[in-house]
Every structure is written in structure tokens, then in C-alpha cells.
Design a protein around this motif. Structure first.
Motif, PDB file in Angstrom:
ATOM      1  N   ASP A 189       0.831  -1.216   0.000  1.00 25.66           N
ATOM      2  CA  ASP A 189       0.000   0.000   0.000  1.00 25.66           C
ATOM      3  C   ASP A 189       0.857   1.255   0.000  1.00 25.66           C
ATOM      4  OD1 ASP A 189      -2.407  -1.335  -0.102  1.00 25.66           O
ATOM      5  OD2 ASP A 189      -2.861  -1.089   2.032  1.00 25.66           O
ATOM      6  N   ASP A 190       1.923   1.232   0.777  1.00 25.13           N
ATOM      7  CA  ASP A 190       2.843   2.365   0.819  1.00 25.13           C
ATOM      8  C   ASP A 190       3.449   2.603  -0.562  1.00 25.13           C
ATOM      9  OD1 ASP A 190       4.549   4.409   1.817  1.00 25.13           O
ATOM     10  OD2 ASP A 190       6.079   2.949   2.415  1.00 25.13           O
ATOM     11  N   LEU A 191       3.844   1.538  -1.225  1.00 26.18           N
ATOM     12  CA  LEU A 191       4.428   1.654  -2.566  1.00 26.18           C
ATOM     13  C   LEU A 191       3.392   2.186  -3.561  1.00 26.18           C
ATOM     14  CD1 LEU A 191       6.800   1.196  -4.474  1.00 26.18           C
ATOM     15  CD2 LEU A 191       6.102  -1.200  -4.651  1.00 26.18           C
ATOM     16  N   LEU A 192       2.166   1.666  -3.524  1.00 22.15           N
ATOM     17  CA  LEU A 192       1.103   2.149  -4.404  1.00 22.15           C
ATOM     18  C   LEU A 192       0.848   3.643  -4.191  1.00 22.15           C
ATOM     19  CD1 LEU A 192      -1.425  -0.796  -4.095  1.00 22.15           C
ATOM     20  CD2 LEU A 192      -0.377  -0.018  -6.229  1.00 22.15           C
ATOM     21  N   THR A 193       0.770   4.042  -2.945  1.00 14.65           N
ATOM     22  CA  THR A 193       0.484   5.434  -2.608  1.00 14.65           C
ATOM     23  C   THR A 193       1.596   6.352  -3.092  1.00 14.65           C
ATOM     24  OG1 THR A 193      -0.809   4.731  -0.701  1.00 14.65           O
ATOM     25  CG2 THR A 193      -0.038   6.999  -0.687  1.00 14.65           C
ATOM     26  N   GLN A 194       2.838   5.952  -2.868  1.00 11.94           N
ATOM     27  CA  GLN A 194       3.953   6.790  -3.313  1.00 11.94           C
ATOM     28  C   GLN A 194       4.049   6.830  -4.838  1.00 11.94           C
ATOM     29  OE1 GLN A 194       7.589   6.879  -1.149  1.00 11.94           O
ATOM     30  NE2 GLN A 194       6.637   5.983   0.669  1.00 11.94           N
ATOM     31  N   ALA A 195       3.699   5.751  -5.497  1.00  8.95           N
ATOM     32  CA  ALA A 195       3.684   5.753  -6.965  1.00  8.95           C
ATOM     33  C   ALA A 195       2.638   6.743  -7.465  1.00  8.95           C
ATOM     34  CB  ALA A 195       3.410   4.348  -7.504  1.00  8.95           C
ATOM     35  N   GLY A 196       1.479   6.771  -6.808  1.00 11.09           N
ATOM     36  CA  GLY A 196       0.431   7.723  -7.198  1.00 11.09           C
ATOM     37  C   GLY A 196       0.896   9.161  -7.110  1.00 11.09           C
ATOM     38  N   GLY A 197       1.599   9.495  -6.051  1.00 15.26           N
ATOM     39  CA  GLY A 197       2.127  10.850  -5.916  1.00 15.26           C
ATOM     40  C   GLY A 197       3.209  11.154  -6.938  1.00 15.26           C
ATOM     41  N   ARG A 242     -10.591   0.506  -3.738  1.00 15.76           N
ATOM     42  CA  ARG A 242     -10.488  -0.480  -2.663  1.00 15.76           C
ATOM     43  C   ARG A 242      -9.522  -0.081  -1.556  1.00 15.76           C
ATOM     44  NH1 ARG A 242     -10.878  -2.890  -7.599  1.00 15.76           N
ATOM     45  NH2 ARG A 242      -8.655  -2.937  -7.996  1.00 15.76           N
ATOM     46  N   ARG A 243      -8.761   0.995  -1.772  1.00 14.72           N
ATOM     47  CA  ARG A 243      -7.716   1.380  -0.816  1.00 14.72           C
ATOM     48  C   ARG A 243      -7.887   2.852  -0.439  1.00 14.72           C
ATOM     49  NH1 ARG A 243      -3.817  -2.612  -0.944  1.00 14.72           N
ATOM     50  NH2 ARG A 243      -3.988  -4.027  -2.723  1.00 14.72           N
ATOM     51  N   PRO A 244      -8.450   3.102   0.739  1.00 18.16           N
ATOM     52  CA  PRO A 244      -8.741   4.490   1.144  1.00 18.16           C
ATOM     53  C   PRO A 244      -7.518   5.406   1.163  1.00 18.16           C
ATOM     54  CG  PRO A 244      -9.865   2.940   2.590  1.00 18.16           C
ATOM     55  CD  PRO A 244      -8.952   2.131   1.705  1.00 18.16           C
ATOM     56  N   ALA A 245      -6.368   4.923   1.599  1.00 22.01           N
ATOM     57  CA  ALA A 245      -5.176   5.785   1.647  1.00 22.01           C
ATOM     58  C   ALA A 245      -4.759   6.207   0.236  1.00 22.01           C
ATOM     59  CB  ALA A 245      -4.024   5.072   2.352  1.00 22.01           C
ATOM     60  N   LEU A 246      -4.822   5.285  -0.695  1.00 18.61           N
ATOM     61  CA  LEU A 246      -4.488   5.601  -2.081  1.00 18.61           C
ATOM     62  C   LEU A 246      -5.522   6.558  -2.662  1.00 18.61           C
ATOM     63  CD1 LEU A 246      -2.744   5.208  -4.582  1.00 18.61           C
ATOM     64  CD2 LEU A 246      -4.060   3.122  -5.078  1.00 18.61           C
ATOM     65  N   ARG A 247      -6.788   6.335  -2.346  1.00 18.54           N
ATOM     66  CA  ARG A 247      -7.844   7.236  -2.819  1.00 18.54           C
ATOM     67  C   ARG A 247      -7.590   8.649  -2.311  1.00 18.54           C
ATOM     68  NH1 ARG A 247     -12.195   4.289  -2.231  1.00 18.54           N
ATOM     69  NH2 ARG A 247     -12.283   4.579   0.017  1.00 18.54           N
ATOM     70  N   THR A 248      -7.171   8.776  -1.064  1.00 19.67           N
ATOM     71  CA  THR A 248      -6.883  10.091  -0.486  1.00 19.67           C
ATOM     72  C   THR A 248      -5.752  10.784  -1.241  1.00 19.67           C
ATOM     73  OG1 THR A 248      -7.669   9.394   1.693  1.00 19.67           O
ATOM     74  CG2 THR A 248      -6.176  11.290   1.632  1.00 19.67           C
TER      75      THR A 248
END
Length: 190
Positions: free
Chosen positions: A52-60, A116-122
Motif C-alpha cells: 500500500d505504501d508503494l502504491l500510494t507513493q507511486a500515485g504521488g 479499494r484502498r482508502p489511503a491511495l484514494r486520499t
């Protein structure tokens, strides 16, 4: 040492973007990222707490890489302030975004994962809303024709045009896409 770690983290995030584009979200593993980045197995797991951390950082990171450079921003502030100029600028944005094919395809994967992932959605909501707001501010301050709704409608239409261009490029030829950009601008500014 921090500089090296920052550079490696960025390289790993960029590798994650490439994996997302090529393999989809299901293919995004630490091992796949390590292989894409050309680093020893286990490296990515030392930089990211979890997937999840990797997905979120990729999004940014995708949004960092999609930002126009200073020359493009300066160019957008020059020239005529009419509908033809808007069409040229919008086509430039479509071309710039399309040229980062892996980033845009990865962003599509991340958007699906964000359901499906609230942190990534944020993270994605923050970046996309900031991008839309910045485009609105820039457009309104530039003296170009059109209002806030024009910018948002062009944003929505051009995003789907980019999806078509990158996923099913034979649906519309290059000339037809350029004509559609011009037509969209003309109709929205009418």
C-alpha cells in the motif's frame, strides 16, 4: 548518504510505475519492482513499509512527473488569447501526458485500486483535485477565453481522449484526435 537513499527511493517508485503499466496492480510486487529497477532482491522492501505504501507513493510520483516544465508554462502564457490558442495549448497537454504512457497507464491502474484502498484514494484525490484547481487558476489568470466549467469539461474530455490514444490507438487516428481537440475547444467556447 541521504541523497543516495532519496535517489534510490525515487528509482524504485519509478520502477513501480513501469511495473504497474506493464503488469497491472496485481503484478506489482516488491520482487517485480526490484527486478525493474535492477537492484538486489529485497531492496524495495527496505524502502516501503508495505505494498500500500508503494502504491500510494507511486500515485504521488506520477503527478510529479506529469507536471509541465518551466518552458511549457512560460509558453502557455505567451501568444494570442483566443480559442485557437486554447486548442494549441490543450493539444500540447494531450501530447505531453500521452508521451508518459507508462505513467498514465499506471495511473489508470491506481485509480482502480483506489476504489479499494482508502489511503491511495486520499492521495490520488488530493493530487488530481490540486491539478484541476491549478489548471483552473492558470486558465482564468491567463486571459484565455472560457470559464471554470470550460476548464473542467476540457479536462474530462481530454482525459478520455488520452485513454483512447494510449489503450486503443486505432480507434481514432492522429489527425482525427487533433481535430477532436479543436472541435471540443470550439464547442465549449461557443
Amino acid at each position: 548518504m541521504v541523497r543516495q537513499n532519496t535517489a534510490r527511493r525515487t528509482a524504485l517508485i519509478d520502477a513501480a510505475i513501469e511495473v504497474l503499466a506493464a503488469e497491472g496492480a496485481r503484478g506489482l510486487t516488491f520482487r517485480a519492482v526490484d527486478a525493474q529497477a535492477g537492484v538486489p532482491t529485497g531492496t524495495a522492501s527496505n524502502y516501503f513499509a508495505n505494498r500500500d505504501d508503494l502504491l500510494t507513493q507511486a500515485g504521488g510520483r506520477i503527478y510529479e512527473r506529469l507536471q509541465p516544465d518551466a518552458a511549457e508554462v512560460a509558453d502557455s502564457r505567451s501568444g494570442a488569447r483566443d480559442g485557437d490558442r486554447v486548442a494549441v495549448l490543450i493539444q500540447g497537454v494531450v501530447d505531453r501526458v500521452s508521451s508518459f504512457k507508462s505513467g498514465y497507464l499506471a495511473l489508470l491502474e491506481l485509480r482502480l485500486e483506489a476504489t479499494r484502498r482508502p489511503a491511495l484514494r486520499t492521495v490520488l484525490t488530493k493530487h488530481i483535485r490540486a491539478d484541476v484547481d491549478a489548471n483552473i487558476r492558470h486558465h482564468l489568470a491567463s486571459g484565455l477565453p472560457g470559464d471554470e466549467d470550460t476548464v473542467v469539461l476540457l479536462y474530462l474530455a481530454m482525459n478520455w481522449l488520452v485513454v483512447e490514444r494510449l489503450t486503443l490507438p486505432d480507434v481514432f487516428g492522429e489527425d482525427e484526435m487533433r481535430r477532436l481537440v479543436t472541435s471540443a475547444v470550439e464547442r465549449l467556447l461557443a
